[in-house]
Design a protein around this motif. Structure first.
Motif, PDB file in Angstrom:
ATOM      1  N   UNK A  87       0.850  -1.177   0.000  1.00  0.00           N
ATOM      2  CA  UNK A  87       0.000   0.000   0.000  1.00  0.00           C
ATOM      3  C   UNK A  87       0.894   1.238   0.000  1.00  0.00           C
ATOM      4  N   UNK A  88       0.259   2.380  -0.206  1.00  0.00           N
ATOM      5  CA  UNK A  88       1.010   3.639  -0.215  1.00  0.00           C
ATOM      6  C   UNK A  88       1.701   3.890   1.125  1.00  0.00           C
ATOM      7  N   UNK A  89       1.069   3.445   2.237  1.00  0.00           N
ATOM      8  CA  UNK A  89       1.584   3.745   3.568  1.00  0.00           C
ATOM      9  C   UNK A  89       2.183   2.545   4.291  1.00  0.00           C
ATOM     10  N   UNK A  90       2.066   1.341   3.745  1.00  0.00           N
ATOM     11  CA  UNK A  90       2.603   0.172   4.424  1.00  0.00           C
ATOM     12  C   UNK A  90       2.757  -0.996   3.451  1.00  0.00           C
ATOM     13  N   UNK A  91       3.475  -2.006   3.913  1.00  0.00           N
ATOM     14  CA  UNK A  91       3.598  -3.239   3.130  1.00  0.00           C
ATOM     15  C   UNK A  91       3.672  -4.433   4.071  1.00  0.00           C
ATOM     16  N   UNK A  92       3.127  -5.556   3.637  1.00  0.00           N
ATOM     17  CA  UNK A  92       3.201  -6.816   4.365  1.00  0.00           C
ATOM     18  C   UNK A  92       3.634  -7.888   3.374  1.00  0.00           C
ATOM     19  N   UNK A  93       4.758  -8.508   3.653  1.00  0.00           N
ATOM     20  CA  UNK A  93       5.328  -9.487   2.734  1.00  0.00           C
ATOM     21  C   UNK A  93       5.548 -10.821   3.441  1.00  0.00           C
ATOM     22  N   UNK A 112       6.182  -3.344   7.221  1.00  0.00           N
ATOM     23  CA  UNK A 112       6.792  -2.021   7.147  1.00  0.00           C
ATOM     24  C   UNK A 112       5.698  -0.969   7.039  1.00  0.00           C
ATOM     25  N   UNK A 113       5.968   0.208   7.592  1.00  0.00           N
ATOM     26  CA  UNK A 113       5.000   1.304   7.524  1.00  0.00           C
ATOM     27  C   UNK A 113       4.372   1.594   8.873  1.00  0.00           C
ATOM     28  N   UNK A 114       3.792   2.786   9.000  1.00  0.00           N
ATOM     29  CA  UNK A 114       3.186   3.185  10.281  1.00  0.00           C
ATOM     30  C   UNK A 114       1.672   3.325  10.212  1.00  0.00           C
TER      31      UNK A 114
END
Length: 405
Positions: free
Chosen positions: A89-95, A139-141
């Motif tokens: 996403x623009x504000x976070x990522x989950x991998x 990652x991301x807040x």
């Protein structure tokens, strides 16, 4: 003990993976933990045997979350479904972690594992097949709340492993649910790695049905400037061990843990906590509560280790316990191991009953004894529940506990 006999005969796992083989080799030397060890001497031997008496099962029956409330903003996962997770996403990522990343991380950990101190994790990794290991990099807040469920199947032993890497400046609420079904055992090992400036609010809720058993380990590594908040609740379990190991790897981090274990009938639930400071300016605020009724047994042992390098540590550990029956038993042992000379560290323990004067006052105002008791218990529970990241409209934990007690 079905599982132990399989280990001795080298029949526990057919075609074991590299990780499983390493763990099996360690356990073959000592298939059971040393009962003279401080970590195991209070463990009910017959109940531990019952945990190990079930056949190992790699797959479980269909499971679902324990409440119906739904929200589009919550990411829900069940360990064992082997779903592919890659969100950017623009504000976070989950991998989803690669197999090689998971193997490298676990191998690094088990290389220093002791057969007694880390027996629960070694057993779990022996039994956790590839499909029952979930690894994620976050990652991301602005990550949406995450809820992860581990469950067992009736008349079997299931093992699940969760590995989460939190990148720098990551911020997330995580709710972990361990659901242990009727006549079964669940082994759950969790590994969290918090990079610099990351912030994780982590709830762990574990409960079961008739004759349910749980080994639940939590291993947390914190880098500098990270913040980790844990709220945990264990109840309705015939036998359970919750082992918490938190390592502030560089110091200059903050840790808050608040947990409660509730025992009834002849249950035994134990929490063993180890907090390690490996750098200066670390902060810890720890509270553990136990409520024991009937002929049950509750155990808490917590250690705080402050070596010379951990100057300016500020650590507080408190064990507060309620004994509701003259036949119930509570063992509590908070302890400090301090070598650094410039620190603020304190610990304490109390064991009490419901306040009779408060009960009398509330009854004089028209409340029944049951209503007055529940009012006292409400405030006792709420201090812990407030740290568990789940909204009351989705899952009213306080209402559930008041109904149970």
């Amino acid at each position: 003990m079905h599982i132990i006999e399989k280990i001795k005969k080298n029949e526990l796992v057919s075609n074991p993976s590299e990780i499983q083989q390493i763990c099996l080799d360690k356990l073959k030397l000592n298939p059971l933990p040393n009962i003279k060890s401080e970590l195991w001497r209070l463990s009910n031997k017959s109940k531990l045997s019952s945990f190990l008496d079930y056949s190992h099962k790699k797959k479980e029956s269909k499971v679902s979350f324990p409440y119906s409330g739904k929200s589009e903003n919550i990411l829900r996962l069940i360990i064992g479904e082997n779903s592919s997770i890659n969100i950017k996403d623009e504000n976070y990522s989950i991998r989803k972690l690669k197999d090689s990343e998971i193997i490298d991380y676990i191998k690094k950990n088990i290389s220093i594992y002791d057969q007694t101190d880390n027996w629960s994790d070694l057993l779990n990794l022996c039994l956790s097949s590839k499909n029952n290991i979930l690894g994620l990099n976050l990652a991301g807040n602005k990550i949406p709340p995450i809820e992860i469920l581990s469950a067992s199947s009736s008349n079997s032993l299931n093992a699940k492993t969760l590995i989460l890497f939190f990148e720098k400046n990551c911020k997330v609420d995580l709710l972990q649910i361990n659901l242990v079904n009727n006549n079964s055992s669940l082994s759950q090992s969790t590994y969290l790695c918090l990079e610099k400036n990351s912030s994780v609010t982590h709830g762990v809720v574990s409960y079961g049905k008739n004759k349910s058993n749980l080994l639940n380990t939590l291993n947390v590594i914190q880098k500098a400037k990270s913040e980790y908040i844990l709220g945990s609740l264990h109840f309705k379990l015939n036998y359970a061990r919750f082992e918490i190991r938190i390592n502030q790897l560089e110091g200059d981090a903050k840790t808050i843990t608040k947990g409660i274990q509730i025992t009834k009938n002849e249950d035994q639930i134990a929490t063993y906590s180890k907090m390690q400071f490996n750098g200066p300016n670390g902060i810890l605020d720890q509270l553990n509560k136990s409520l024991a009724d009937d002929k049950s047994h509750s155990v808490f042992e917590g250690s705080i280790i402050v070596p010379k390098i951990a100057q300016k540590t500020d650590a507080s550990q408190l064990s507060r316990n309620l004994l509701l029956s003259k036949h119930a038993k509570i063992d509590t042992k908070p302890q400090l191991e301090i070598i650094a000379d410039d620190v603020k560290c304190k610990h304490g323990a109390t064991i009490s009953q419901l306040n009779k004067e408060e009960l009398f006052y509330m009854r004089s105002r028209g409340l029944t004894l049951k209503e007055a008791s529940k009012l006292q218990l409400s405030s006792y529970f709420q201090e812990i529940i407030s740290c568990i990241p789940v909204s009351k409209d989705r899952w009213d934990l306080l209402d559930i506990l008041l109904e149970e007690n």
